[in-house]
Structures are given as C-alpha cells and as structure tokens.
Design an enzyme around this catalytic site. Structure first.
Site, mmCIF file in Angstrom:
data_model
loop_
_atom_site.group_PDB
_atom_site.id
_atom_site.type_symbol
_atom_site.label_atom_id
_atom_site.label_comp_id
_atom_site.label_asym_id
_atom_site.label_seq_id
_atom_site.Cartn_x
_atom_site.Cartn_y
_atom_site.Cartn_z
ATOM 1 N N GLU A 1 -5.965 -6.153 1.494
ATOM 2 C CA GLU A 1 -4.647 -6.235 0.879
ATOM 3 C C GLU A 1 -3.567 -5.971 1.930
ATOM 4 O O GLU A 1 -3.671 -5.027 2.717
ATOM 5 C CB GLU A 1 -4.577 -5.201 -0.249
ATOM 6 N N LYS B 1 0.193 -10.345 -6.987
ATOM 7 C CA LYS B 1 -0.569 -9.318 -7.704
ATOM 8 C C LYS B 1 -0.010 -9.133 -9.113
ATOM 9 O O LYS B 1 1.203 -9.060 -9.306
ATOM 10 C CB LYS B 1 -0.520 -8.001 -6.926
ATOM 11 N N CYS C 1 -7.189 -5.615 -5.456
ATOM 12 C CA CYS C 1 -7.395 -4.164 -5.536
ATOM 13 C C CYS C 1 -7.436 -3.645 -6.965
ATOM 14 O O CYS C 1 -8.457 -3.697 -7.626
ATOM 15 C CB CYS C 1 -6.325 -3.450 -4.715
ATOM 16 N N SER D 1 -10.936 30.724 14.411
ATOM 17 C CA SER D 1 -11.048 32.126 14.022
ATOM 18 C C SER D 1 -12.486 32.592 13.859
ATOM 19 O O SER D 1 -12.729 33.789 13.736
ATOM 20 C CB SER D 1 -10.314 32.344 12.698
#
Length: 735
Positions: free
Chosen positions: A44, A113, A174, A356
């Site tokens: 896309e 779309k 999509c 750490s």
C-alpha cells in the site's frame, strides 16, 4: 488448465524517500518478471511510503508519486506484466489511497480504497477519503506528462475489476481484507478469480494469525487466489511493518514470505491453477445460487492473455505449512530489525544503553545483540546492502566487514552501568557479564560524586539536606533523592552518546536507547526525564511478563546465558539504600504486581473499561480470591496513579509498537493528561456497588477465614493477586 504465475513482495520503504522507494519497486518488478510472473502486487502506498502522515496533505507528495510512476512506465518495467502500484491520487480535489494497475506501459485502471483504516495507529481519514460510488467506473484525466508516456487521455477510476481474455482480477487494499462486507464477496460472485491486496500492516505481538486466517477464510468461503503484499521495516516512525507477503488458493496458503528481515526487497511467486478455482466454486451449491443472482460490478475489458497453457513440467504450487514465530521470537526479531533500519537511516554510528543489570535494560541489550547476529548472518548469506550499511556504520576500512556479531557490537554498541551507593554488586556483575557476552564496549561509571555535589549545592541554597525514608526522611525527601539519581543518569547518557565517538576517533554520534516497558508507562512508574527518556525505545510497548519470557528464551537461543540470572532476580530500581531489613522492590513501590498491571492495561485499552466497568469485570475474574472491597481498592489505586502520572506519556520516548494496550500518547492512546485523580463520581459508584454486593452476600466465597487463607497461600507462593499491599506506592521513582 489455465496456469497463472503470480508474484507478491515485501518492500522496505521509507516515508518520503522517493529514490529508495522507486528503486525497491523497480527491483521487485524485475525479480517478478525474471520469475516468469504475469501479475505483480506491491504494498500500500509503496511509492511514497505508508507513514508519510501529514505529508500526504502536501501537493508535492502526490506529484512526486506521479513522477515515479512515469519513470516506471517509460522504463518498460510493466511490459508483459500486470503491476499494481500503490500511491496517493487526487481526483476532483479529493485525495484517495489508490492502486494503479499498469500493463505494457499503459494504465489499465485506478482503484481507490473503499474502507479506510481509522483506529489504533491508523488515521487514514485525516489524509484520504473513502471511495463510495460502486455503480460505475468514471473517467480520470491523467496528468499531461503521464499522458505523453501512455498515449492515454483518461483511464477508468473507481470500484470494479479487470476482465482479461483468460482471467478476471480485482483489488482489495489492506483494511478491506478485515471488513464485514468485504469487496471480494460481490467480486467473487461476479466471477473474479484473482484478488490482489496492497497492505501497510504493522507488527503487533500475536497478530499474524489474524491476518493469515483472514486470507485463508476469504478464499475458503469464496474460492479464488489471494495475493497479499506488505511493507517490511521501519519507514520512519514507531511502527515496524512485518511483511509476511502471502499467496493463498482456495483456503490454502501456497507461499509465505518472511515476517522479520533486514532485506530491502523480497519477492514471492507461485504458479496457480485457475481452473481449480472454478471447480472449487462450482462444487459449492450455495455459492452457485448466490452467484446466479448477483449484484453486478463494473469492469474493464482488456484484450490480453495472462495465463499460460499447460506444459510438461508445469506443476501448480502446493500448500505450505504456515510459519508463526513464538512471542519471544517476535520480541527478538521485530525490534532488532526496527533498530537496524533506524540506525542505518538516521546515519548514527551506534547505540548507547544505560545498562542497569535489570530485566528491562538487559532485554534491550539482548535485542541489540540479536540485531548484530542478524546483520552478520545476512552478510554471510550474501546480502550486499546489509554488508554496505554495516561497513559504513561500523566504520570498517580497507575492504573489511563484520564477520562476528561480538566484534560488530564492540564497534557500534556502548553499555554503561551508572552505579551509586544504592546499587548492589549483583546488578553490577550481571551488567558486566551480559556486556561481555554481547560484545559491547562496557563502562562502569560511579555517579555518587555527582549526586553528592548536587545535594551539597541544594544544602547551601536551602540550609537543608534531604534524607531517605529508611533514614527517617519524608516521602517527599525520599522521592526527590531517587529522582536526582535517575535524572543524572539521563544527562550522563546523552553526554556520553555525543562524545564517546570523539573519544575513540570515530565520526558521528550514538543514539541513546531507553528501556521502560509498557506496564511501567501505564502506571507511570518512571521518573520524568530519567533513563526512560532516550532517542528511541525498542521495548516501550512490551509487557514485563513478555519480557521475562523473552529473557528465558534469549538465554538459550541467543546464547546470552547471564540473562537467566537477570530474569530470576526480583525487579528493583535500586534508588534507595539497601538495609538488612529493607530492600526496594518495584512491585512493592507500585502497590501492584506486573501481572495485575497487565490485566488493568488490557481492560482499560482493549476492552475500553473505565473504573466502574473494570471493577465489575475484576469482581468476576477474581471472585473467590479477593472480596469486592479489595477489588475496589485495587482498581481505585490503579486509576489514581494512572491519572497522576498520565502527563508522563506526553514525553514518552518514541517506542516500538508491539502491544495493543500501549499507553503511548502521541499516536495510539489519545487521552487527556490532566485528570481529577480522585475520580469522585466513578469511585462513588464503585462504593455503591460494593455495598450492594455486601448486602446481597452472593459475592462472598464461603467464609472470611477461607478468603484470608487463600490470600495467605498465594502470598507465600510469591505470585498472583494480593501479594502487594495497596497504598505503598511511589508515584515517580523508576527503574
């Protein structure tokens, strides 16, 4: 037999980098043609990159996309192959997210779309409009320079399909794969056999099965060939697009691409039998009946053949077993690839991590180590682009290149243990051991002198010197002393990231990596502008529970055995003095366990629960373990500190998106940051519900003594609910 070779791809696009995007598109088309494919689909918005966001509002963006398309058409790339190319298109002053179908240097059709993605991380309605006209195709006037190349004035624009002499083909984009009334249903009933889906789908833990199942079910219900293309990589933001291009036929996946990769271009092809699609559909009586009185869909006729006749040796591609990564592998590979893209595209020289020795920073270190392993592996497999990037970033000379992940880590990864008098020998030794296993350039930097200097300055200004709570100080003093240490570490980390390359006669700068997890962000258990403040954070939306599972996995599979010891250690910030009768622990500070935090986070975001509905849900979930009043106390405690600390999310370090309950304020979880932390109305409603339940009596599980006994057993086991006393939380101290 009508045999059709089709190709799909994963492309590592970069928003607004038209040179990179165009090069990848051309390369994918060339590879598809070399494989003999007659159809190629790309991701896309592949020419611009999916993540351009407000750049889509600029006329330049659409204009540059047309210029790139002109380059493709005039270069003969589409000769003999139908290509779906994703790009924004402006039609009658409205911007659409489109697939442009090209064949033989001409545009066949432009498909806008229909269903836009507009939730979670997606904001497509901000930039695009959905195409809503389904009755007919309309004429689109091509830009003049495109018309000169294609010798076309107008082309069909809208919803429909393309009818070739031997196959019919249509597009979904999509989100349309996941919608209830998907376009493919009417299209299949109109005889469309091949569907191409151009996608921009990002990674989220445990999400891939949803995508694969949707493709399988789409072709299982309606028959057909489904081609899915996706972006892969970091295209400039918090998301990692996780590829996994696929081809499915009649409910079976016949080809699957990689989910995580350092490659810029990956092309997947398959030989499909279209007569098998016709046979499959004809065998389903309900499909035949619905197709016989279908709603007609407009189409474009193209007098061209895409299929090949059957020849000896041509065998349709058979089903494959779908590959799913375990969540621990997803945490290792997704953020590793995201970090590599960010590193090479930012032109930085490496990373610096305040290490750490705890679970979070050790997870980040392991992910960087995994990145180095992936880079060396791809170089060994002949990826010249990865090799060139690694040589540039690592500043290799005279043709040298990385051959060992530890040697590569030494060049591009600094780890710094910034200890104080409150730090234990255990965390110091674990940090050092892990750094040696990964190969990083490790420094042990005591910061007590800086802390002392600041406290002396404060004492000269005010005449007072704060004390820790264990030494008789107040909560305010205790919190202030912890925050001084945390913020010194942030300042020192950025100073070293900018100057250490200079110390070692290297060019460039290092990116500072953060290491706060999603649960700490949700609770606000971090100091504003401490080591959670960094350039980027690869674990910022990963839960503590998932990170601990990842540490156990990485100890074995990444060969960093010290991670097993890190995982076994109780989480602690080490910002308060260690005494014989006191040792600071994260879960005690927070007043809740990480397991509880994960539950609160999912209910708040995924199930959209406010305080009252969360209380009601947890009464059911914890029935028999906690009484309604205890559940109420926990829910109130969480929402109190969530509200107090929500402002910290506005400055949260940009983090890899991996979890659906992320509290990230910039894109994903949009809420206010100034709350009435007392929640007077909601908490009053909870109190009323508790009173009603106590009167009713049905929520009481046997006797009060039995309830206490169950809680005592769970406390002795060190897990589950009721481990931590509510009310002991420190709202700002962070690990």
């Amino acid at each position: 037999m009508r045999l059709l070779r089709v190709a799909t791809c994963n492309l590592n696009q970069w928003a607004m980098d038209f040179d990179t995007n165009l090069r990848n598109v051309k390369e994918s088309i060339a590879r598809a043609k070399a494989a003999g494919a007659a159809v190629r689909v790309g991701p896309e918005l592949e020419l611009t990159g999916y993540g351009c966001e407000d750049h889509f509002l600029e006329q330049d963006t659409a204009a540059h996309a047309w210029e790139c398309l002109k380059d493709i058409l005039s270069g003969g790339y589409t000769d003999g192959i139908l290509c779906s190319i994703g790009m924004p298109v402006i039609f009658k002053s409205v911007r659409y997210n489109c697939q442009v179908f090209c064949l033989n240097s001409k545009i066949v059709m432009i498909r806008p779309k229909i269903s836009l993605a507009n939730d979670g991380n997606y904001r497509e309605f901000r930039w695009f409009s959905a195409w809503t006209f389904k009755d007919a195709l309309v004429d689109f006037q091509l830009p003049l320079d495109i018309s000169e190349v294609t010798s076309q004035d107008t082309v069909p624009f809208g919803y429909g399909f393309i009818q070739f002499l031997d196959v019919s083909l249509a597009a979904e984009t999509c989100e349309e794969l996941f919608t209830a009334n998907a376009p493919r249903i009417d299209l299949a009933l109109n005889g469309v056999e091949v569907f191409v889906n151009a996608s921009g789908s990002h990674h989220q833990l445990r999400k891939l099965s949803l995508r694969i199942d949707s493709m399988r079910n789409a072709t299982l219900a309606c028959g057909g060939v489904y081609m899915y293309a996706n972006q892969q990589g970091c295209d400039g933001g918090r998301l990692y697009y996780d590829g996994c291009c696929c081809i499915a036929v009649n409910g079976d996946v016949v080809a699957q691409g990689s989910q995580f990769s350092l490659k810029d271009v990956e092309v997947l092809d398959a030989l499909v039998d279209l007569d098998a699609v016709s046979s499959y559909r004809a065998s389903v009586s309900s499909f035949r009946e619905q197709a016989s009185h279908r709603t007609k869909v407009p189409f474009v006729k193209v007098p061209y053949k895409l299929c090949k006749p059957f020849q000896s040796g041509m065998v349709p591609t058979g089903p494959v077993e779908v590959m799913y990564h375990h969540p621990e592998e997803e945490i290792a590979f997704g953020p590793s690839c995201w970090l590599w893209d960010y590193l090479r595209r930012s032109r930085a020289s490496g990373f610096l991590l305040p290490l750490s020795g705890g679970a979070d920073s050790s997870s980040v270190a392991a992910i960087v180590g995994c990145m180095c392993q992936l880079v060396v592996k791809d170089i060994e497999n002949g990826d010249e682009q990865v090799k060139a990037d690694a040589m540039r970033i690592g500043q290799y000379k005279d043709g040298e290149f990385p051959k060992d992940s530890r040697e590569l880590a030494k060049r591009l990864f600094y780890t710094v243990y910034m200890g104080t008098e409150n730090s234990s020998e255990g965390t110091r030794s674990r940090a050092k051991m892990l750094a040696e296993e990964i190969g990083s350039f490790h420094l042990d930097v005591p910061i007590d002198s800086i802390v002392s200097a600041l406290l002396s300055l404060f004492e000269r200004l005010t005449g007072k010197r704060p004390r820790y709570k264990v030494d008789g100080g107040s909560n305010t003093e205790n919190l202030g002393l912890q925050n001084i240490q945390a913020r010194i570490r942030m300042v020192l980390a950025f100073m070293m990231a900018s100057l250490m390359p200079w110390v070692h006669n290297k060019s460039g700068f290092y990116l500072v990596l953060g290491s706060s997890n999603v649960d700490e962000g949700l609770r606000g258990y971090l100091t504003k502008y401490d080591c959670s403040s960094a350039d980027i954070n690869p674990i910022g939306s990963v839960s503590k529970q998932d990170l601990r599972a990842f540490l156990r996995w990485a100890a074995v599979h990444l060969h960093y055995s010290s991670l097993a010891e890190v995982e076994a250690a109780p989480p602690t910030a080490e910002l308060e003095p260690i005494r014989a009768d006191y040792n600071q622990l994260d879960e005690v500070d927070m007043g809740m366990t990480y397991e509880e935090l994960s539950i609160y986070g999912r209910l708040r975001k995924i199930f959209r629960c406010g305080p009252v509905s969360m209380f009601q849900n947890l009464c059911h979930r914890w029935c028999g373990t906690l009484s309604p009043s205890e559940v109420a106390d926990k829910v109130k405690h969480f929402f109190k500190y969530y509200a107090i600390n929500r402002h910290k999310m506005t400055v949260l370090t940009p983090s890899y998106h991996a979890e659906s309950y992320s509290p990230e304020d910039n894109r994903f979880d949009l809420r206010q940051f100034l709350y009435n932390a007392r929640w007077p109305y909601q908490f009053r409603k909870i109190d009323e519900l508790v009173q009603d339940m106590d009167k009713d009596g049905k929520w009481v599980n046997s006797t009060e003594g039995e309830l206490r006994r169950r809680k005592g057993v769970r406390s002795a086991e060190g897990g589950g609910m009721g481990v931590v006393a509510v009310g002991s939380a420190n709202p700002s101290a962070g690990s």
